[in-house]
Design a protein around this motif. Structure first.
Motif, PDB file in Angstrom:
ATOM      1  N   GLY A   1      75.988  62.635  -5.376  1.00  0.00           N
ATOM      2  CA  GLY A   1      76.541  62.811  -6.707  1.00  0.00           C
ATOM      3  C   GLY A   1      76.893  64.254  -7.005  1.00  0.00           C
ATOM      4  N   ALA A   2      76.119  65.202  -6.458  1.00  0.00           N
ATOM      5  CA  ALA A   2      76.412  66.615  -6.669  1.00  0.00           C
ATOM      6  C   ALA A   2      77.738  67.000  -6.017  1.00  0.00           C
ATOM      7  CB  ALA A   2      75.279  67.467  -6.102  1.00  0.00           C
ATOM      8  N   VAL A   3      77.979  66.485  -4.797  1.00  0.00           N
ATOM      9  CA  VAL A   3      79.263  66.749  -4.128  1.00  0.00           C
ATOM     10  C   VAL A   3      80.403  66.133  -4.935  1.00  0.00           C
ATOM     11  CG1 VAL A   3      80.630  66.377  -2.052  1.00  0.00           C
ATOM     12  CG2 VAL A   3      78.182  66.885  -1.854  1.00  0.00           C
TER      13      VAL A   3
ATOM     14  N   HIS B   1      74.535  78.239  -4.454  1.00  0.00           N
ATOM     15  CA  HIS B   1      74.465  76.949  -5.132  1.00  0.00           C
ATOM     16  C   HIS B   1      75.591  76.020  -4.648  1.00  0.00           C
ATOM     17  CE1 HIS B   1      71.984  79.249  -8.096  1.00  0.00           C
ATOM     18  NE2 HIS B   1      71.356  78.094  -8.168  1.00  0.00           N
ATOM     19  N   VAL B   2      76.804  76.542  -4.593  1.00  0.00           N
ATOM     20  CA  VAL B   2      77.945  75.737  -4.157  1.00  0.00           C
ATOM     21  C   VAL B   2      77.821  75.388  -2.680  1.00  0.00           C
ATOM     22  CG1 VAL B   2      80.461  75.721  -3.853  1.00  0.00           C
ATOM     23  CG2 VAL B   2      79.463  76.688  -5.928  1.00  0.00           C
TER      24      VAL B   2
ATOM     25  N   LYS C   1      86.695  75.169  -3.374  1.00  0.00           N
ATOM     26  CA  LYS C   1      87.662  76.183  -3.796  1.00  0.00           C
ATOM     27  C   LYS C   1      88.641  75.561  -4.783  1.00  0.00           C
ATOM     28  CE  LYS C   1      90.846  75.415   0.100  1.00  0.00           C
ATOM     29  NZ  LYS C   1      91.540  76.060   1.221  1.00  0.00           N
ATOM     30  N   PHE C   2      89.341  76.413  -5.529  1.00  0.00           N
ATOM     31  CA  PHE C   2      90.314  75.934  -6.496  1.00  0.00           C
ATOM     32  C   PHE C   2      91.516  75.333  -5.774  1.00  0.00           C
ATOM     33  CE2 PHE C   2      88.270  79.419  -9.002  1.00  0.00           C
ATOM     34  CZ  PHE C   2      87.696  78.605  -9.956  1.00  0.00           C
TER      35      PHE C   2
ATOM     36  N   GLN D   1      83.558  68.071  -6.597  1.00  0.00           N
ATOM     37  CA  GLN D   1      84.885  67.663  -6.167  1.00  0.00           C
ATOM     38  C   GLN D   1      85.773  67.277  -7.359  1.00  0.00           C
ATOM     39  OE1 GLN D   1      85.478  68.983  -3.161  1.00  0.00           O
ATOM     40  NE2 GLN D   1      86.487  67.093  -2.532  1.00  0.00           N
ATOM     41  N   GLY D   2      85.173  66.974  -8.491  1.00  0.00           N
ATOM     42  CA  GLY D   2      85.964  66.740  -9.695  1.00  0.00           C
ATOM     43  C   GLY D   2      86.606  68.006 -10.222  1.00  0.00           C
ATOM     44  N   TRP D   3      86.087  69.163  -9.809  1.00  0.00           N
ATOM     45  CA  TRP D   3      86.606  70.454 -10.261  1.00  0.00           C
ATOM     46  C   TRP D   3      87.289  71.236  -9.146  1.00  0.00           C
ATOM     47  CZ3 TRP D   3      86.008  72.461 -15.282  1.00  0.00           C
ATOM     48  CH2 TRP D   3      85.184  71.717 -16.145  1.00  0.00           C
TER      49      TRP D   3
END
Length: 342
Positions: free
Chosen positions: A310-312, A252-253, A323-324, A316-318
């Motif tokens: 919008g999905a990217v 999914h990612v 990755k973290f 990217q907000g998280w």
């Protein structure tokens, strides 16, 4: 099996003072003061070891794929020490429809919290290369070449969901096999990929279960290097994301960052620490055909560019490139908030 390395790395990224202790080390050492102690399950921790933890809260966790918690702790089972654990158990995901263990428990079972997932760090580098190639991709389109030569992809290990039925029996759902069968029935779709056998689910076993046609569903291998795999995804319009051992998958990612249209297993009612951008996915109910969703995604490819972007932006907000990142504390803040709830 991940016994807590992912959680430890996540915590140390945002709280460098986080300390890891083995059970034997805790039992033999001095008392350990801490705000929160996380106990990975299954565990051999004893009541005596727990006594050495001067913790404000003790929280159990496990990284098994099943939605119900693993509470196997032989050292605690014969005592009342299990009651000292917080009524919270952390898992990689939470299913809002209660699984059988909760429905039949007199207490309803522990509340399920969410663990950080071990994201693939290679996604960030592959995504950067993809963004840097944007000028060349524009030139390719101006030269009359199709922007994405592949229509559909499905490439992954032949894992399956296992769930308990109301009578306690185990129900198996082979969604990856089901979707691959349908994909192969559409030669008009330019597709790539295949199923990859596992030591405990071989090609021969799948053929025995599903018939000789299953031989054509497998990729002969070897497994693609991740850079090659991501580049192929970035040349594909529709990524199929069926369930594996769990509903959520790393695909999914990867598919979001490859800017594919995503036709996914039904993620409604499935929570992860970093939410999935469901508005940018087409979710297919169990045992429903994928053909209508794939045809609609291919026909609407040009019109859906904004939702792919919008999905990217959402992820990217998280995360940072999948990755973290210490600069983005939103996942850590969400993780800590669930510990503060009663």
């Amino acid at each position: 099996m991940d016994r807590g390395e992912t959680l430890l790395k996540f915590l140390r990224r945002f709280e460098p003072a986080t300390r890891a202790l083995h059970t034997a080390e805790l039992a033999a050492g001095p008392r350990v003061p801490c705000d929160v102690a996380f106990v990975g399950m299954p565990s051999a921790v004893t009541p005596e070891a727990l006594d050495r933890l001067r913790a404000g809260r003790v929280v159990a966790f496990d990284y098994f794929d099943e939605p119900w918690p693993n509470t196997e702790a032989p050292g605690l089972a014969a005592s009342d020490a299990l009651g000292r654990l917080a009524p919270l158990h952390l898992k990689t995901h939470r299913e809002r429809v209660p699984p059988r263990w909760a429905a039949t428990s007199t207490t309803g079972g522990p509340r399920i919290g969410l663990l950080p997932i071990r994201y693939n760090g290679a996604v960030a580098a592959a995504w950067r290369r993809y963004r840097w190639s944007a000028p060349w991709r524009r030139l390719r389109r101006l030269g009359g070449r199709h922007g994405r030569p592949w229509d559909v992809s499905l490439h992954g290990s032949v894992t399956l969901l296992e769930r308990q039925a109301p009578d306690g029996s185990l129900v198996r759902y082979d969604q990856r096999v089901e979707w691959m069968r349908e994909l192969r029935a559409h030669p008009e779709w330019r597709s790539w990929g295949g199923l990859l056998e596992l030591p405990y689910r071989t090609r021969e076993a799948i053929i025995a279960d599903h018939g000789p046609e299953a031989a054509a569903w497998f990729d002969p291998g070897p497994r693609l290097p991740f850079g090659t795999y991501f580049a192929r995804m970035a040349d594909t319009r529709v990524a199929l994301c069926p369930a594996g051992h769990a509903r959520w998958t790393y695909r999914h990612v990867e598919s979001v960052y490859a800017e594919c249209e995503i036709v996914s297993t039904d993620l409604n009612g499935v929570d992860t620490l970093v939410p999935a951008p469901l508005d940018a996915m087409t979710l297919v109910p169990d045992h429903a055909p994928i053909t209508p969703a794939v045809d609609a995604a291919l026909a609407g490819w040009a019109d859906r560019a904004a939702r792919r972007d919008g999905a990217v932006e959402f992820l990217q907000g998280w995360l940072e490139g999948g990755k973290f990142s210490r600069r983005k504390r939103r996942p850590f803040e969400a993780f800590v908030r669930q510990l503060e709830l009663p």
